[in-house]
Design a protein around this motif. Structure first.
Motif, PDB file in Angstrom:
ATOM      1  N   HIS A 150       0.815  -1.376   0.015  1.00 50.12           N
ATOM      2  CA  HIS A 150      -0.078   0.037  -0.039  1.00 50.12           C
ATOM      3  C   HIS A 150       0.916   1.240  -0.029  1.00 50.12           C
ATOM      4  O   HIS A 150       0.736   2.263  -0.836  1.00 50.12           O
ATOM      5  N   GLU A 151       1.846   1.441   1.005  1.00 45.21           N
ATOM      6  CA  GLU A 151       2.755   2.547   1.064  1.00 45.21           C
ATOM      7  C   GLU A 151       3.528   2.775  -0.040  1.00 45.21           C
ATOM      8  O   GLU A 151       3.687   4.012  -0.423  1.00 45.21           O
ATOM      9  N   HIS A 154       1.655   3.933  -2.860  1.00 41.41           N
ATOM     10  CA  HIS A 154       1.557   5.549  -2.867  1.00 41.41           C
ATOM     11  C   HIS A 154       2.642   6.423  -3.582  1.00 41.41           C
ATOM     12  O   HIS A 154       2.593   7.462  -3.982  1.00 41.41           O
ATOM     13  N   TYR A 231     -11.380   1.234   3.534  1.00 41.44           N
ATOM     14  CA  TYR A 231     -10.517   2.242   3.730  1.00 41.44           C
ATOM     15  C   TYR A 231     -10.556   2.957   2.255  1.00 41.44           C
ATOM     16  O   TYR A 231     -10.299   4.209   2.219  1.00 41.44           O
ATOM     17  N   GLU A 238      -6.385   6.571  -2.192  1.00 42.21           N
ATOM     18  CA  GLU A 238      -6.376   5.378  -1.226  1.00 42.21           C
ATOM     19  C   GLU A 238      -7.085   4.104  -2.151  1.00 42.21           C
ATOM     20  O   GLU A 238      -6.507   3.070  -1.880  1.00 42.21           O
TER      21      GLU A 238
HETATM   22 ZN    ZN Z   1      -3.020   4.979   2.086  1.00 43.22          ZN
END
Ligand code: ZN
Length: 277
Positions: A150-151, A154, A231, A238
């Motif tokens: 996830h990070e 990003h 989320y 996101e």
């Molecule tokens: Zn995030």
């Protein structure tokens, strides 16, 4: 970090095979990788470890295993692209558990609200670090959830400015993706996913309290049908990062519910996790 320290500064650190095997086995979603992909993922992870600094904070003791586990997961999204996509990452910072990120918001009346929000990870803008909570990064209970992927996704998204859910399209790899098509598909899927989550939320008890076991059970029953972490509704960036997590870790529900998103991620990352299985 005995091994990392020993090899730090040398040109081509090799991850000892036993350590690599041990880490690989802890990441079941890597299991379907072909022999060639495994060799390239290991080589890229070695390159990543040589290029990036790792720091444990708030009492977290980083060891070789932690560093290799992070490197392998960070490299998976760029395995068929380039590690250069991570050029602007200053380093990786690891907390033992969730950490607080200061938030500010100006409301309609112009009043500034400031608060601290617990986070499991953060990708800091413009040359910043990737910050991870190790407790969350190793949480295998939530299906399709992966803080490290996830990070780092990003960070890919941020290469062409702010994280907006539209990553940079590289001429050598992404000539087949029309940016307008990407935007249309992701915007429609994001809208759809937001209404889906709204519908589920409306079915929760009005006095919903996730510390109550019966409420938590109801939540799991309702939200368990989603192909990705709710989320994702927070922001288009996101949605992209959460969809990428699902794509690499639990791709079948994503492909079933959002086939066009799956297809664009397949073209973008140049990998087909479902085809491997
Ligand atoms: Zn995030």
């Amino acid at each position: 970090m005995q091994w990392i320290k020993r090899l730090f500064g040398k040109e081509a650190p090799r991850i000892p095979d036993a350590l690599w095997q041990f880490c690989f086995q802890q990441l079941p979603f890597l299991e379907p990788l072909s022999a060639g992909e495994r060799i390239r993922l290991k080589a890229m992870s070695e390159d990543f470890l040589a290029r990036k600094s790792f720091t444990g904070t708030a009492g977290f003791e980083l060891d070789d295993e932690t560093a290799v586990l992070i490197a392998a997961q960070a490299c998976l999204p760029v395995l068929e692209l380039s590690l250069d996509l991570y050029d602007d990452i200053a380093g990786v910072v690891v907390y033992p558990g969730s950490f607080l990120i200061p938030q500010t918001e100006v409301d309609e009346a112009g009043v500034v609200h400031e608060w601290q929000e617990p986070a499991s990870g953060e990708a800091v803008h413009a040359g910043g670090a990737v910050v991870l909570s190790w407790e969350d990064a190793t949480d295998m209970d939530a299906p399709g959830y992966n803080v490290v992927i996830h990070e780092f996704v990003h960070k890919i998204d941020m290469r062409d400015g702010n994280a907006n859910g539209c990553p940079p399209f590289l001429p050598e790899f992404h000539a087949g993706i029309r940016p307008s098509h990407w935007q249309a598909v992701f915007a429609a899927a994001y809208e759809d996913f937001m209404s889906w989550v709204d519908e589920l939320e409306a079915q929760l008890p009005e006095d919903f309290d996730d510390s109550r076991p019966d409420h938590a059970e109801r939540y799991d029953e309702l939200f368990g049908v989603l192909p990705m972490d709710p989320y994702a509704v927070r922001h288009p960036a996101e949605f992209f990062a959460v969809a990428a997590e699902a794509f690499f870790v639990l791709p079948a529900p994503l492909q079933e519910d959002y086939p066009e998103v799956y297809e664009l991620l397949r073209l973008y990352f140049r990998q087909d996790p479902l085809g491997r299985a």
